[in-house]
Design a protein around this motif. Structure first.
Motif, PDB file in Angstrom:
ATOM      1  N   LEU A   1       0.824  -1.205   0.000  1.00 48.97           N
ATOM      2  CA  LEU A   1       0.000   0.000   0.000  1.00 48.97           C
ATOM      3  C   LEU A   1       0.859   1.256   0.000  1.00 48.97           C
ATOM      4  N   GLY A   2       1.912   1.265   0.803  1.00 50.11           N
ATOM      5  CA  GLY A   2       2.752   2.457   0.881  1.00 50.11           C
ATOM      6  C   GLY A   2       3.603   2.664  -0.353  1.00 50.11           C
ATOM      7  N   GLY A   3       4.125   1.591  -0.917  1.00 58.54           N
ATOM      8  CA  GLY A   3       5.000   1.706  -2.089  1.00 58.54           C
ATOM      9  C   GLY A   3       6.275   0.918  -1.873  1.00 58.54           C
ATOM     10  N   MET A   4       6.405  -0.189  -2.590  1.00 60.27           N
ATOM     11  CA  MET A   4       7.558  -1.068  -2.406  1.00 60.27           C
ATOM     12  C   MET A   4       8.843  -0.383  -2.865  1.00 60.27           C
ATOM     13  N   GLY A   5       9.905  -0.607  -2.098  1.00 64.73           N
ATOM     14  CA  GLY A   5      11.206  -0.074  -2.464  1.00 64.73           C
ATOM     15  C   GLY A   5      11.454   1.354  -2.034  1.00 64.73           C
ATOM     16  N   THR A   6      10.488   1.998  -1.369  1.00 67.71           N
ATOM     17  CA  THR A   6      10.654   3.373  -0.905  1.00 67.71           C
ATOM     18  C   THR A   6      10.811   3.389   0.611  1.00 67.71           C
ATOM     19  N   ILE A   7      11.226   4.526   1.133  1.00 66.84           N
ATOM     20  CA  ILE A   7      11.373   4.665   2.584  1.00 66.84           C
ATOM     21  C   ILE A   7      10.082   5.191   3.210  1.00 66.84           C
ATOM     22  N   SER A   8       9.565   6.270   2.674  1.00 66.15           N
ATOM     23  CA  SER A   8       8.382   6.885   3.280  1.00 66.15           C
ATOM     24  C   SER A   8       7.115   6.084   3.020  1.00 66.15           C
ATOM     25  N   GLY A   9       7.066   5.325   1.925  1.00 62.23           N
ATOM     26  CA  GLY A   9       5.862   4.576   1.588  1.00 62.23           C
ATOM     27  C   GLY A   9       5.431   3.596   2.668  1.00 62.23           C
ATOM     28  N   PRO A  10       6.282   2.623   3.045  1.00 60.23           N
ATOM     29  CA  PRO A  10       5.882   1.694   4.105  1.00 60.23           C
ATOM     30  C   PRO A  10       5.608   2.374   5.445  1.00 60.23           C
ATOM     31  N   LEU A  11       6.283   3.490   5.712  1.00 58.71           N
ATOM     32  CA  LEU A  11       6.008   4.208   6.961  1.00 58.71           C
ATOM     33  C   LEU A  11       4.577   4.741   6.968  1.00 58.71           C
ATOM     34  N   ILE A  12       4.164   5.334   5.849  1.00 58.21           N
ATOM     35  CA  ILE A  12       2.793   5.844   5.756  1.00 58.21           C
ATOM     36  C   ILE A  12       1.798   4.698   5.741  1.00 58.21           C
ATOM     37  N   GLY A  13       2.086   3.659   4.960  1.00 60.37           N
ATOM     38  CA  GLY A  13       1.174   2.532   4.882  1.00 60.37           C
ATOM     39  C   GLY A  13       0.990   1.838   6.217  1.00 60.37           C
ATOM     40  N   ALA A  14       2.086   1.631   6.949  1.00 60.83           N
ATOM     41  CA  ALA A  14       1.988   0.972   8.250  1.00 60.83           C
ATOM     42  C   ALA A  14       1.224   1.834   9.248  1.00 60.83           C
ATOM     43  N   ALA A  15       1.465   3.147   9.228  1.00 56.52           N
ATOM     44  CA  ALA A  15       0.743   4.033  10.152  1.00 56.52           C
ATOM     45  C   ALA A  15      -0.757   3.988   9.885  1.00 56.52           C
ATOM     46  N   LEU A  16      -1.152   3.991   8.607  1.00 58.74           N
ATOM     47  CA  LEU A  16      -2.571   3.941   8.269  1.00 58.74           C
ATOM     48  C   LEU A  16      -3.189   2.600   8.660  1.00 58.74           C
ATOM     49  N   LEU A  17      -2.479   1.511   8.371  1.00 56.10           N
ATOM     50  CA  LEU A  17      -3.040   0.185   8.636  1.00 56.10           C
ATOM     51  C   LEU A  17      -3.063  -0.158  10.115  1.00 56.10           C
ATOM     52  N   TYR A  18      -2.323   0.546  10.925  1.00 56.23           N
ATOM     53  CA  TYR A  18      -2.436   0.339  12.374  1.00 56.23           C
ATOM     54  C   TYR A  18      -3.501   1.257  12.966  1.00 56.23           C
ATOM     55  N   LEU A  19      -3.500   2.518  12.541  1.00 56.53           N
ATOM     56  CA  LEU A  19      -4.394   3.488  13.160  1.00 56.53           C
ATOM     57  C   LEU A  19      -5.851   3.250  12.786  1.00 56.53           C
ATOM     58  N   ILE A  20      -6.108   2.955  11.503  1.00 57.20           N
ATOM     59  CA  ILE A  20      -7.497   2.805  11.061  1.00 57.20           C
ATOM     60  C   ILE A  20      -8.189   1.634  11.763  1.00 57.20           C
ATOM     61  N   PRO A  21      -7.614   0.411  11.797  1.00 54.38           N
ATOM     62  CA  PRO A  21      -8.293  -0.664  12.545  1.00 54.38           C
ATOM     63  C   PRO A  21      -8.443  -0.350  14.029  1.00 54.38           C
ATOM     64  N   LYS A  22      -7.470   0.362  14.594  1.00 48.58           N
ATOM     65  CA  LYS A  22      -7.563   0.706  16.014  1.00 48.58           C
ATOM     66  C   LYS A  22      -8.751   1.622  16.276  1.00 48.58           C
ATOM     67  N   LYS A  23      -9.013   2.543  15.368  1.00 48.85           N
ATOM     68  CA  LYS A  23     -10.117   3.472  15.544  1.00 48.85           C
ATOM     69  C   LYS A  23     -11.461   2.867  15.159  1.00 48.85           C
ATOM     70  N   LEU A  24     -11.441   1.812  14.362  1.00 44.82           N
ATOM     71  CA  LEU A  24     -12.685   1.198  13.899  1.00 44.82           C
ATOM     72  C   LEU A  24     -12.927  -0.152  14.558  1.00 44.82           C
ATOM     73  N   GLU A  25     -12.482  -0.299  15.794  1.00 45.48           N
ATOM     74  CA  GLU A  25     -12.667  -1.566  16.506  1.00 45.48           C
ATOM     75  C   GLU A  25     -14.137  -1.919  16.687  1.00 45.48           C
ATOM     76  N   PHE A  26     -15.012  -0.900  16.699  1.00 38.15           N
ATOM     77  CA  PHE A  26     -16.428  -1.172  16.917  1.00 38.15           C
ATOM     78  C   PHE A  26     -17.055  -1.929  15.742  1.00 38.15           C
TER      79      PHE A  26
END
Length: 596
Positions: free
Chosen positions: A512-537
């Motif tokens: 999702l963030g972008g393979m082979g980049t530095i900022s891509g996985p950082l953004i992708g991981a932040a989104l994929l952790y934060l969104i499920p955490k906020k949508l636990e209901f």
């Protein structure tokens, strides 16, 4: 300018309006939506917050207000108003449409959720209806703007109009180069704005988070389509060291923006997730090795650190100092990476993926069976290793609260700063290794292993180095995770569940963030952790929505949120709409222009 469109196939056509008229309509709709936020949206403060006050917008009203202002600003920028033309160096019409749709989506969600939670539309006050009508007017007017595609590509229907809005922007007009100091200021302001949006979303309640997420997603697409993101990327590439420093400073300021340790704990876990995702990016993004059991290396590091941490239930009964525990976790993961990689990395593709998936499950089952009954008593079985003591480094106990610059920092904030240091180290390792000779060999193996081997690259050796390095970085993060959570259990390291990190979410973060980049996985991981955490209901619906989001992402942006040039060229060779070229007499489009 008059435009005539005829289409004998019967599809509903979108008749473009004169640009000035459409932009004025978008501005008018945005002003009406803005005015609605100054009035109550509902009669009670029970849900979704206090939206009952005149002249004082709150929560979802603030998000709608922001979307309306941005819609108006970008619509006015296309009219050539002095001081606003810099907002649209790339596209002029699509950003207006995207911001208007984001505002409409946020208002629609707010009205729908209020009606559902409170028992009908009767609970909506006039302010909500006014904002909804204004947002609808802005969206319809924005749809009337000319599509930013070549005339022979234009399809007069809503679907292709929206697809045209999400295409990559054309190169912007040449602008005067900014002074170096002003470029640095722009980079700093951009990271400060990103920190504000992240801190706002992480502290938001579920209903506010969803509304902010809708506006942020459409807003990010609009900024990208306008060409502003490409311009910022140019500046960050030019000032790489300044960019890294600004990113570190922005991340370090996060704990000072929070008043609740709960959110600081989420931030620390996000850093763990992003660190592991960046390690997986070496294996998948650079070397092209599909690893479906990568979370097991995180577990190896966590268990190794827990066993030597002095926990009461540890079967070893020793307590290593901080640096020795870190080296133990990283070293154990390195050993497992070499042991697992040596016999399996001669496989390719799906076969390698199946083997790594099996390793992940073997690790989890082995940790369950080492309970003294079905195996040696090492890991305490499914109960795991609880009560892991906090780290202590040179007299600094990470479990105690400390005060810095007059701001009290609790236990989660201490581990947040520790993980930030670890993340910076991992970024440096990734950056140096990616630019090195071995990094170029990884890319060669990823693109064509047969050709790389024919050119003299030892494919097995290169892949084993990537596998071992990725495992070591995951183990390093696992040592901190074990002490942060104070317990490790086998269930934490499954292939897929609704609680990241797990192998499925880690792989999705890299893609999702972008393979082979530095900022891509950082953004992708932040989104994929934060969104499920906020949508636990949502519970079981989380995985359904996650799959739907991945399908949409692969359809519209297969190269990821932050893609390198190679991926952009691979997935967008022609950058044209996927429509059949069958414009025959039965499907004619006649365009006549009169005036300027």
């Amino acid at each position: 300018m008059t435009t005539t469109l005829t289409k004998d196939t019967g599809s509903k056509a979108i008749i473009p309006l004169p640009p000035t008229t459409a932009r004025i309509g978008a501005v008018a709709g945005a002003v009406v939506a803005f005015a609605g936020t100054m009035m109550p949206w509902t009669w009670t403060s029970a849900y979704p917050g206090d939206l009952t006050v005149y002249g004082y917008p709150a929560e979802l009203q603030v998000v709608t207000l922001t979307g309306a202002l941005l819609t108006a600003l970008f619509a006015l920028s296309g009219l050539g108003i002095r001081g606003l033309t810099w907002l649209t160096p790339g596209g002029k019409s699509s950003p207006v449409l995207l911001f208007a749709l984001g505002t409409l989506g946020t208002v629609g969600y707010a009205m729908g959720s209020i009606s559902y939670q409170l028992g009908g539309v009767v609970n909506l006050e006039p302010g909500a209806w006014i904002s909804g009508v204004g947002a609808l007017i802005a969206a319809v007017a924005a749809l009337g703007l000319p599509a930013e595609v070549a005339p022979d590509e234009y399809e007069p229907n809503l679907w292709h109009r929206l697809r045209a809005a999400t295409k990559a922007p054309e190169p912007g007009r040449s602008t005067k180069e900014l002074p170096a100091w002003l470029e640095i200021v722009v980079i700093g302001v951009s990271f400060a704005l990103g920190l504000y949006v992240f801190a706002y979303c992480i502290a938001a309640e579920a209903e506010l988070f969803i509304g902010a997420l809708i506006t942020t997603c459409f807003g990010a697409a609009a900024v990208s389509r306008a060409g502003l993101l490409a311009r910022l990327t140019t500046l960050t590439t030019k000032h790489r060291n300044v960019t890294m420093a600004a990113a570190i400073v922005a991340a370090a300021c996060f704990p000072f923006t929070q008043t609740d340790d709960t959110y600081a704990l989420i931030g620390a876990n996000i850093l763990i997730f992003t660190t592991v995702a960046l390690g997986l990016n070496i294996v998948v993004g650079l070397a092209g090795l599909l690893d479906l059991g990568y979370v097991a290396f995180l577990g190896v590091g966590a268990y190794a650190a827990a066993l030597v941490s002095g926990a009461p239930t540890s079967s070893i009964g020793v307590q290593f100092p901080f640096w020795a525990a870190v080296l133990t976790g990283a070293g154990a993961s390195l050993v497992f990476g070499v042991v697992i990689g040596a016999p399996t990395l001669r496989l390719r593709g799906d076969y390698l993926a199946i083997v790594t998936l099996g390793f992940g499950e073997i690790f989890r089952i082995a940790m369950q069976n080492l309970n003294g009954n079905t195996g040696p008593d090492i890991t305490n079985g499914s109960n795991g290793i609880p009560n892991i003591p906090d780290l202590e480094f040179f007299g600094f106990n990470f479990g105690e609260s400390h005060e810095f610059l007059g701001t009290p920092l609790g236990r989660p904030s201490n581990y947040f700063f520790l993980m930030l240091i670890v993340l910076v180290f991992v970024v440096l390792v990734f950056r140096r290794s990616g630019d090195s000779r071995i990094g170029r060999a990884w890319v060669a193996i990823r693109e064509d292993e047969t050709a790389a081997t024919a050119m003299g690259i030892n494919g097995f050796r290169v892949k084993l180095i990537a596998f071992a390095l990725g495992a070591t970085l995951a183990g390093l993060a696992g040592t901190v995770q074990a002490h942060l959570q104070s317990t490790v259990t086998p269930e934490q390291y499954q292939f897929a569940n609704t609680v990241p990190p797990n192998s499925a979410f880690l792989l999705a973060a890299v893609i999702l963030g972008g393979m082979g980049t530095i900022s891509g996985p950082l953004i992708g991981a932040a989104l994929l952790y934060l969104i499920p955490k906020k949508l636990e209901f949502l519970e079981e619906l989380q995985l359904l929505l996650f799959g739907l989001a991945l399908v949409l992402l692969m359809r519209f942006r297969p190269e990821g949120l932050v893609a390198n040039k190679r991926a952009q060229l691979q997935f967008h060779e022609t950058d044209q709409l996927d429509v059949p070229d069958q414009r025959l007499p039965q499907d004619t489009v006649s365009v006549t222009k009169a005036g300027a």
